[in-house]
Design an enzyme around this catalytic site. Structure first.
Site, PDB file in Angstrom:
ATOM      1  N   CYS A   1      23.334 -23.559 -29.599  1.00  0.00           N
ATOM      2  CA  CYS A   1      23.369 -23.135 -30.999  1.00  0.00           C
ATOM      3  C   CYS A   1      23.539 -24.314 -31.945  1.00  0.00           C
ATOM      4  O   CYS A   1      22.796 -24.471 -32.910  1.00  0.00           O
ATOM      5  CB  CYS A   1      24.491 -22.118 -31.200  1.00  0.00           C
ATOM      6  SG  CYS A   1      24.776 -21.729 -32.926  1.00  0.00           S
TER       7      CYS A   1
ATOM      8  N   GLY B   1      10.153 -18.164 -23.826  1.00  0.00           N
ATOM      9  CA  GLY B   1      11.367 -17.573 -23.283  1.00  0.00           C
ATOM     10  C   GLY B   1      12.340 -18.601 -22.738  1.00  0.00           C
ATOM     11  O   GLY B   1      12.024 -19.791 -22.628  1.00  0.00           O
TER      12      GLY B   1
ATOM     13  N   HIS C   1      21.070  -3.949 -59.569  1.00  0.00           N
ATOM     14  CA  HIS C   1      19.770  -4.115 -60.187  1.00  0.00           C
ATOM     15  C   HIS C   1      19.707  -5.396 -61.002  1.00  0.00           C
ATOM     16  O   HIS C   1      20.687  -5.740 -61.659  1.00  0.00           O
ATOM     17  CB  HIS C   1      19.521  -2.910 -61.114  1.00  0.00           C
ATOM     18  CG  HIS C   1      18.169  -2.928 -61.743  1.00  0.00           C
ATOM     19  ND1 HIS C   1      17.019  -2.681 -61.035  1.00  0.00           N
ATOM     20  CD2 HIS C   1      17.796  -3.183 -63.017  1.00  0.00           C
ATOM     21  CE1 HIS C   1      15.981  -2.759 -61.866  1.00  0.00           C
ATOM     22  NE2 HIS C   1      16.433  -3.067 -63.055  1.00  0.00           N
TER      23      HIS C   1
HETATM   24  P1  NDP Z   1      11.520 -14.386 -26.468  1.00  0.00           P
HETATM   25  O1  NDP Z   1      11.829 -13.679 -25.220  1.00  0.00           O
HETATM   26  O2  NDP Z   1      11.968 -13.835 -27.769  1.00  0.00           O
HETATM   27  O3  NDP Z   1       9.949 -14.604 -26.576  1.00  0.00           O
HETATM   28  C1  NDP Z   1       9.214 -15.170 -25.537  1.00  0.00           C
HETATM   29  C2  NDP Z   1       7.752 -15.041 -25.897  1.00  0.00           C
HETATM   30  O4  NDP Z   1       6.970 -15.750 -24.980  1.00  0.00           O
HETATM   31  C3  NDP Z   1       7.270 -13.608 -25.886  1.00  0.00           C
HETATM   32  O5  NDP Z   1       6.387 -13.437 -26.965  1.00  0.00           O
HETATM   33  C4  NDP Z   1       6.561 -13.501 -24.538  1.00  0.00           C
HETATM   34  O6  NDP Z   1       5.521 -12.569 -24.538  1.00  0.00           O
HETATM   35  C5  NDP Z   1       5.976 -14.896 -24.439  1.00  0.00           C
HETATM   36  N1  NDP Z   1       5.732 -15.314 -23.072  1.00  0.00           N
HETATM   37  C6  NDP Z   1       6.587 -15.270 -22.018  1.00  0.00           C
HETATM   38  N2  NDP Z   1       5.995 -15.789 -20.921  1.00  0.00           N
HETATM   39  C7  NDP Z   1       4.750 -16.161 -21.295  1.00  0.00           C
HETATM   40  C8  NDP Z   1       3.668 -16.736 -20.613  1.00  0.00           C
HETATM   41  N3  NDP Z   1       3.736 -17.055 -19.315  1.00  0.00           N
HETATM   42  N4  NDP Z   1       2.527 -16.976 -21.300  1.00  0.00           N
HETATM   43  C9  NDP Z   1       2.450 -16.661 -22.603  1.00  0.00           C
HETATM   44  N5  NDP Z   1       3.441 -16.112 -23.311  1.00  0.00           N
HETATM   45  C10 NDP Z   1       4.587 -15.864 -22.658  1.00  0.00           C
HETATM   46  O7  NDP Z   1      12.056 -15.865 -26.223  1.00  0.00           O
HETATM   47  P2  NDP Z   1      12.310 -17.065 -27.198  1.00  0.00           P
HETATM   48  O8  NDP Z   1      12.134 -18.264 -26.352  1.00  0.00           O
HETATM   49  O9  NDP Z   1      11.528 -16.962 -28.461  1.00  0.00           O
HETATM   50  O10 NDP Z   1      13.834 -16.885 -27.573  1.00  0.00           O
HETATM   51  C11 NDP Z   1      14.814 -16.699 -26.552  1.00  0.00           C
HETATM   52  C12 NDP Z   1      15.959 -15.901 -27.097  1.00  0.00           C
HETATM   53  O11 NDP Z   1      16.730 -16.705 -27.956  1.00  0.00           O
HETATM   54  C13 NDP Z   1      15.553 -14.698 -27.932  1.00  0.00           C
HETATM   55  O12 NDP Z   1      15.312 -13.584 -27.149  1.00  0.00           O
HETATM   56  C14 NDP Z   1      16.722 -14.520 -28.833  1.00  0.00           C
HETATM   57  O13 NDP Z   1      17.652 -13.668 -28.233  1.00  0.00           O
HETATM   58  C15 NDP Z   1      17.300 -15.921 -28.969  1.00  0.00           C
HETATM   59  N6  NDP Z   1      16.972 -16.484 -30.287  1.00  0.00           N
HETATM   60  C16 NDP Z   1      17.493 -15.896 -31.390  1.00  0.00           C
HETATM   61  C17 NDP Z   1      17.199 -16.376 -32.645  1.00  0.00           C
HETATM   62  C18 NDP Z   1      17.761 -15.696 -33.841  1.00  0.00           C
HETATM   63  O14 NDP Z   1      18.728 -14.947 -33.694  1.00  0.00           O
HETATM   64  N7  NDP Z   1      17.193 -15.892 -35.022  1.00  0.00           N
HETATM   65  C19 NDP Z   1      16.331 -17.533 -32.831  1.00  0.00           C
HETATM   66  C20 NDP Z   1      15.826 -18.066 -31.601  1.00  0.00           C
HETATM   67  C21 NDP Z   1      16.137 -17.553 -30.384  1.00  0.00           C
HETATM   68  P3  NDP Z   1       5.768 -10.999 -24.259  1.00  0.00           P
HETATM   69  O15 NDP Z   1       6.320 -10.429 -25.516  1.00  0.00           O
HETATM   70  O16 NDP Z   1       4.410 -10.503 -23.939  1.00  0.00           O
HETATM   71  O17 NDP Z   1       6.718 -10.932 -23.108  1.00  0.00           O
END
Ligand code: NDP
Length: 483
Positions: A42, A293, A466
Site C-alpha cells: 500500500c 492480478g 445543493h
Molecule cells: P484484478 O483481479 O482486479 O484484475 C485482474 C485482471 O486481469 C482482470 O481483468 C482479469 O480478467 C485479467 N487477467 C487475469 N489473468 C489474465 C490473463 N492470463 N490474460 C489476460 N488477462 C488476465 O487484479 P488487479 O491486479 O487489477 O488488482 C489486484 C487487487 O488489488 C484487486 O482485486 C483489488 O482488490 C486490489 N486493488 C485495489 C485498488 C483500490 O482499492 N482502488 C487499486 C488496485 C488494486 P478477468 O476479469 O477476465 O478475470
C-alpha cells in the site's frame, strides 16, 4: 515453555504493522520481519504512490478547464523526473513514519526475510531463529504475469513507480482495478494508452451500468480500449522498429509484419516491444504493463511442511478468526486472498489482536465493504450490484446520469452516474454505485448509510446539499426500472 516473543509478525505492510503495534501497545512482546521496505504494498508500491499519480494526472484536464473558467494559462509539459523524485522523497518519509511507529511501540524490527521452521519458530535469512507463542503471517501478494513466452518483457505495477522516463506508447493488459487505474493515470500524464481486456466489459464484478460508463468515459478521454482482446505473443522489437512509426501511435502501428520481430537474445537491453493481439493485429509499444492480478506471497515460507493449508491460488486458508490449520499460526491481508484491500487487512489485524491478546474472539466482517476504483472518473461502490440484487430478490433501480456542472461549463462531455439498488420488499438500499469525480469520497459516506441498513425513504428524508452531484442520491423520486 518460554518464548522469545508473544508475537512474531512476518511482513511489515499495513496489516502486519497494525497488528504488531496494537499487540505491543497492549503489553505483548513483539518482533517483526520485513524483507523489503517497511509499509508494504500500500505505502511503497500501491495505494499511496498510485493516488499521488492519480492527482498528478488530473492536472491536465484541470489546466484545460481553467481556461474556460477565465484563467490565462500557458500550455506546460509534465516533468516525470521532477514528479518521481518528489514521490520517492514522500515514500521515504512515509516508510520512516511506519518504522518510528513500530520503534515507538517497542516492536523489534528485523530487516530481513523470515520463514517458519516450526509452529512457534521463525528463521531469518542469516539463520537466526526466534521463537514466539503466536506467529502472524502478513506477507501480502505480488503482481503476476500471464504464463506466456517473453512475459518478462512486460512491466508489472511495482515497476511503474520507478520508471526512468514515461513511455510514449503503453499497452496495458487486464481490465481490473490496476489496469483501469493506470490506463487513466498514464493517459492523463500524456502517454498514449492502449488497453486490452479479454472479457466483454472492464471491471468485472462491478455494477454493469457503472462499469459501462467508466469504459465510455475512459475512451472519451483518450484510452484506446479494446474489449474481447488479449495479448497472444510478444518479443523485443528492433530499435528501428519503433522508428518506423514516428508519432504514428499504437493503432497506426497495427499491421507490423511478424517477420520483423526480433528474436529474444540473452542480453536484453530493453526497448520497444512487439505485440500480437488475439484479433490478429500487431503493434509496437514502448512498454507493456501486465495488470493481470496478484498472487499471495506464500512460496518458500515453510508453511505447507508445518500443515498450514494452502489454497488453489497459493493463499493461506484461514477461519473467521484468521487462524490457520496450525493453531499458533495466523494470517491476515492479501496473503489470505479474502478481500485484497488495505483497510480490510488492517481490520483483520485488529480483529486478530482482539481475539488472541484481548480474549475477545472477533470474527472479521467482510460484508458491505465500500471501495473505489480511482479511474477518471472514479467508481465508488458499496453493496450489491443490480445484477446480484436481481438474483436475490425483486428490486427497484433508482438511477440518474447527467453532465456535472463543473466540466459541462468547461465544455467537456463528461457524464456521471448515481445509482441506488433498493429492495422492493423492505425498501433497504442494497447497493449504491457512483461514477463521478470524487466518487471515492462520496461512497465512504454513502457506505455508512448502507451499512446501517438505511431505506430508500431514509435517503429521501435527507435534505439535499445543493448544488452538488451527490444530492441526486437523495432526490431520485421514481424508479428507473423494477427488476
Ligand atoms: P484484478 O483481479 O482486479 O484484475 C485482474 C485482471 O486481469 C482482470 O481483468 C482479469 O480478467 C485479467 N487477467 C487475469 N489473468 C489474465 C490473463 N492470463 N490474460 C489476460 N488477462 C488476465 O487484479 P488487479 O491486479 O487489477 O488488482 C489486484 C487487487 O488489488 C484487486 O482485486 C483489488 O482488490 C486490489 N486493488 C485495489 C485498488 C483500490 O482499492 N482502488 C487499486 C488496485 C488494486 P478477468 O476479469 O477476465 O478475470
Amino acid at each position: 515453555m518460554a518464548f522469545d516473543y508473544d508475537l512474531f509478525v512476518i511482513g511489515g505492510g499495513s496489516g502486519g504493522v497494525r497488528a504488531a503495534r496494537v499487540a505491543a501497545a497492549g503489553g505483548a512482546s513483539v518482533g517483526l520481519a520485513e524483507s523489503s521496505r517497511m509499509g508494504g504494498t500500500c505505502v511503497i508500491r500501491g495505494c499511496v504512490p498510485k493516488k499521488l499519480m492519480v492527482f498528478a494526472s488530473g492536472y491536465r484536464e484541470m489546466f484545460d478547464d481553467a481556461r474556460s473558467y477565465g484563467w490565462d494559462l500557458e500550455d506546460g509539459a509534465f516533468d516525470w523526473p521532477r514528479f518521481s523524485g518528489h514521490l520517492n522523497t514522500e515514500l521515504d518519509r512515509l516508510e520512516n513514519v511506519y518504522r518510528s511507529l513500530l520503534n515507538g511501540s517497542n516492536v523489534e524490527i528485523f530487516d530481513t526475510r523470515a520463514k517458519l521452521v516450526d509452529a512457534h519458530m521463525v528463521e531469518m535469512a542469516d539463520g537466526t531463529r526466534k521463537s514466539a507463542k503466536h506467529i502472524l503471517v502478513a506477507t501480502g501478494g505480488r503482481p503476476v504475469r500471464p504464463d506466456m513466452p517473453n512475459a518478462h518483457l512486460g512491466l508489472v505495477s511495482d515497476d511503474l513507480f520507478q520508471l526512468p522516463e514515461l513511455p510514449k506508447r503503453l499497452l496495458i493488459i487486464g481490465g481490473g482495478f490496476i489496469a483501469c487505474e493506470f490506463a487513466c493515470i498514464m493517459n492523463g500524464l500524456g502517454v498514449e494508452v492502449t488497453q486490452f481486456y479479454r472479457g466483454a466489459q472492464i471491471l468485472r464484478g462491478f455494477d454493469d451500468e457503472a462499469r459501462g460508463l467508466v469504459a465510455e468515459m475512459m475512451r472519451e478521454k483518450g484510452v484506446k480500449l479494446h474489449l474481447g482482446t488479449n495479448i497472444v505473443d510478444m518479443a523485443r522489437a528492433g530499435d528501428d522498429h519503433s522508428m518506423s512509426f514516428p508519432g504514428g501511435g499504437t493503432d497506426a502501428a497495427m499491421g507490423v509484419p511478424s517477420a520483423e520481430r526480433v528474436v529474444e537474445s540473452a542480453a536484453d537491453e530493453g526497448g520497444p516491444v512487439w505485440v500480437k493481439a488475439s484479433n490478429g493485429t500487431e503493434a509496437v509499444y514502448d512498454a507493456v504493463l501486465f495488470a493481470t492480478g496478484r498472487n499471495p506471497n506464500t512460496a518458500d515460507m515453510g508453511l505447507e511442511d508445518l500443515g498450514v493449508e494452502i489454497g488453489r491460488r497459493g493463499e493461506i486458508v484461514v477461519d473467521d478468526y484468521s487462524q490457520t490449520a496450525v493453531p499458533s499460526i495466523y494470517a491476515i491481508g492479501d496473503v489470505t486472498n479474502r478481500v485484497q484491500l488495505t483497510p480490510v487487512a488492517i481490520r483483520e489485524g485488529m480483529a486478530f489482536v482482539e481475539t488472541v491478546f484481548n480474549g475477545n474472539p472477533t470474527p472479521v466482517d467482510h460484508a458491505l465493504i465500500p471501495s473505489a476504483v480511482f479511474t477518471q472518473p472514479e467508481l465508488g461502490t458499496v453493496g450489491l450490484t443490480e445484477e446480484q440484487a436481481r438474483e436475490q430478490e425483486p428490486v427497484e433501480i433508482y438511477c440518474t446520469s447527467f453532465r456535472p456542472m463543473q466540466s459541462a461549463f468547461a465544455g467537456r462531455p463528461d457524464r456521471v452516474l448515481m445509482k441506488l439498488v433498493v429492495s422492493k420488499e423492505n425498501r433497504t438500499v442494497l447497493g449504491c454505485h457512483i461514477v463521478a469525480p470524487g466518487a471515492g469520497e462520496m461512497i465512504q459516506m454513502a457506505g455508512i448509510a448502507v451499512r446501517m441498513g438505511a431505506t430508500k425513504e431514509d435517503f429521501d428524508r435527507t435534505v439535499a446539499v445543493h448544488p452538488t452531484m451527490s444530492e441526486e442520491l437523495v432526490t431520485m423520486k421514481t424508479p428507473m426500472r423494477v427488476a
